[in-house]
Scaffold this motif. Sequence first.
Motif, mmCIF file in Angstrom:
data_model
loop_
_atom_site.group_PDB
_atom_site.id
_atom_site.type_symbol
_atom_site.label_atom_id
_atom_site.label_comp_id
_atom_site.label_asym_id
_atom_site.label_seq_id
_atom_site.Cartn_x
_atom_site.Cartn_y
_atom_site.Cartn_z
ATOM 1 N N UNK A 1 0.868 -1.189 0.000
ATOM 2 C CA UNK A 1 0.000 0.000 0.000
ATOM 3 C C UNK A 1 0.893 1.223 0.000
ATOM 4 N N UNK A 2 0.459 2.273 -0.688
ATOM 5 C CA UNK A 2 1.208 3.521 -0.603
ATOM 6 C C UNK A 2 0.326 4.686 -1.015
ATOM 7 N N UNK A 3 0.736 5.857 -0.565
ATOM 8 C CA UNK A 3 -0.056 7.047 -0.841
ATOM 9 C C UNK A 3 0.875 8.253 -0.961
ATOM 10 N N UNK A 4 0.517 9.170 -1.852
ATOM 11 C CA UNK A 4 1.305 10.386 -2.042
ATOM 12 C C UNK A 4 0.955 11.436 -0.986
ATOM 13 N N UNK A 5 1.956 12.221 -0.606
ATOM 14 C CA UNK A 5 1.774 13.325 0.342
ATOM 15 C C UNK A 5 2.572 14.512 -0.194
ATOM 16 N N UNK A 6 1.950 15.697 -0.324
ATOM 17 C CA UNK A 6 2.684 16.839 -0.865
ATOM 18 C C UNK A 6 3.745 17.348 0.111
ATOM 19 N N UNK A 7 4.836 17.850 -0.443
ATOM 20 C CA UNK A 7 5.854 18.531 0.372
ATOM 21 C C UNK A 7 5.525 20.024 0.299
ATOM 22 N N UNK A 8 5.387 20.668 1.441
ATOM 23 C CA UNK A 8 5.052 22.098 1.467
ATOM 24 C C UNK A 8 6.343 22.921 1.488
ATOM 25 N N UNK A 9 6.220 24.142 1.014
ATOM 26 C CA UNK A 9 7.419 24.970 0.836
ATOM 27 C C UNK A 9 8.211 25.195 2.132
ATOM 28 N N UNK A 10 7.483 25.367 3.238
ATOM 29 C CA UNK A 10 8.193 25.636 4.501
ATOM 30 C C UNK A 10 8.352 24.378 5.360
ATOM 31 N N UNK A 11 8.207 23.213 4.763
ATOM 32 C CA UNK A 11 8.340 21.980 5.546
ATOM 33 C C UNK A 11 9.745 21.801 6.115
ATOM 34 N N UNK A 12 9.801 21.322 7.350
ATOM 35 C CA UNK A 12 11.057 20.824 7.919
ATOM 36 C C UNK A 12 10.919 19.302 7.954
ATOM 37 N N UNK A 13 12.012 18.624 8.283
ATOM 38 C CA UNK A 13 11.934 17.170 8.375
ATOM 39 C C UNK A 13 10.842 16.778 9.380
ATOM 40 N N UNK A 14 10.755 17.539 10.466
ATOM 41 C CA UNK A 14 9.775 17.222 11.512
ATOM 42 C C UNK A 14 8.338 17.431 11.026
ATOM 43 N N UNK A 15 8.058 18.596 10.420
ATOM 44 C CA UNK A 15 6.662 18.871 10.012
ATOM 45 C C UNK A 15 6.221 17.899 8.923
ATOM 46 N N UNK A 16 7.136 17.595 8.002
ATOM 47 C CA UNK A 16 6.780 16.673 6.923
ATOM 48 C C UNK A 16 6.529 15.269 7.492
ATOM 49 N N UNK A 17 7.418 14.841 8.379
ATOM 50 C CA UNK A 17 7.261 13.504 8.974
ATOM 51 C C UNK A 17 5.953 13.416 9.761
ATOM 52 N N UNK A 18 5.610 14.486 10.458
ATOM 53 C CA UNK A 18 4.366 14.483 11.241
ATOM 54 C C UNK A 18 3.130 14.419 10.339
ATOM 55 N N UNK A 19 3.236 14.917 9.102
ATOM 56 C CA UNK A 19 2.101 14.769 8.172
ATOM 57 C C UNK A 19 2.084 13.388 7.521
ATOM 58 N N UNK A 20 3.264 12.786 7.398
ATOM 59 C CA UNK A 20 3.339 11.445 6.792
ATOM 60 C C UNK A 20 2.795 10.377 7.754
ATOM 61 N N UNK A 21 3.120 10.525 9.027
ATOM 62 C CA UNK A 21 2.799 9.455 9.985
ATOM 63 C C UNK A 21 1.314 9.077 10.048
ATOM 64 N N UNK A 22 0.395 10.047 10.053
ATOM 65 C CA UNK A 22 -1.022 9.619 10.077
ATOM 66 C C UNK A 22 -1.410 8.790 8.853
ATOM 67 N N UNK A 23 -0.792 9.081 7.723
ATOM 68 C CA UNK A 23 -1.084 8.295 6.507
ATOM 69 C C UNK A 23 -0.500 6.893 6.670
ATOM 70 N N UNK A 24 0.739 6.823 7.168
ATOM 71 C CA UNK A 24 1.356 5.508 7.431
ATOM 72 C C UNK A 24 0.464 4.660 8.329
ATOM 73 N N UNK A 25 -0.069 5.308 9.366
ATOM 74 C CA UNK A 25 -0.892 4.566 10.348
ATOM 75 C C UNK A 25 -2.119 3.984 9.669
ATOM 76 N N UNK A 26 -2.765 4.812 8.881
ATOM 77 C CA UNK A 26 -3.974 4.354 8.198
ATOM 78 C C UNK A 26 -3.638 3.194 7.254
ATOM 79 N N UNK A 27 -2.554 3.334 6.483
ATOM 80 C CA UNK A 27 -2.162 2.274 5.541
ATOM 81 C C UNK A 27 -1.793 0.993 6.293
ATOM 82 N N UNK A 28 -1.025 1.147 7.362
ATOM 83 C CA UNK A 28 -0.551 -0.023 8.117
ATOM 84 C C UNK A 28 -1.729 -0.790 8.731
#
Length: 193
Positions: A150-177
Amino acid sequence: MLTVAVLISGTGSNLRALLDAARHPDFPARIVVVGADRDAEGLAHAEEFGIPTFTAPFRDFADREAWGEELGRQLEVHNPDLIVLSGLMRLLPASLVARYSPRIVNTHPAYLPEFPGAHGVRDALAAGVPQTGASVIVVDDGIDSGPILAQERIPVLQDDTEHTLHERIKPVERRLLIDVVRRIATGELALTH
Ligand code: GAR
């Protein structure tokens, strides 16, 4: 009922989501043990749910094989149908992969085969891509190279840091897992090498 072992290294927020899902009486899988390669913060979630835990600190073993043998011994006690790597930041030795293959799945914070490895979020940011993603895969001998479940795309926002991007990815990971574990348990999803 599918029995699941979860291996972690970190805070275990994805583990927590899986524990919450598995608590629901209609969920067709249950977590029987949670292990870690260090004194991981996330083990506390399992303890809260009364689920057995173990720690096999990587540094206590001569090499990856010896560490893997200990993991194998600990897992054997609970005889899980499926092993979920939920933020385990170490490669399993090939012998352990062979023993459970294809019944090991891994969640990864990138859209594989893009950005495999330990720094999936950082590498996507450094590459300047407009989107990254989340993936759940079958573990094989390589680095995040197994079949994609399973996989899903997530946009990278202009002001993203590694932390903010990872925090947006994790809820998607959880749902997929959670969905992948559910579909494996119901037989909707067949695991292949
Ligand atoms: C998750 O994003 C997981 O995909 C990642 O570690 C995080 C663990 O978070 N795993 C990898 O990068 C493996 N290559 P958590 O401890 O809060 O669940």
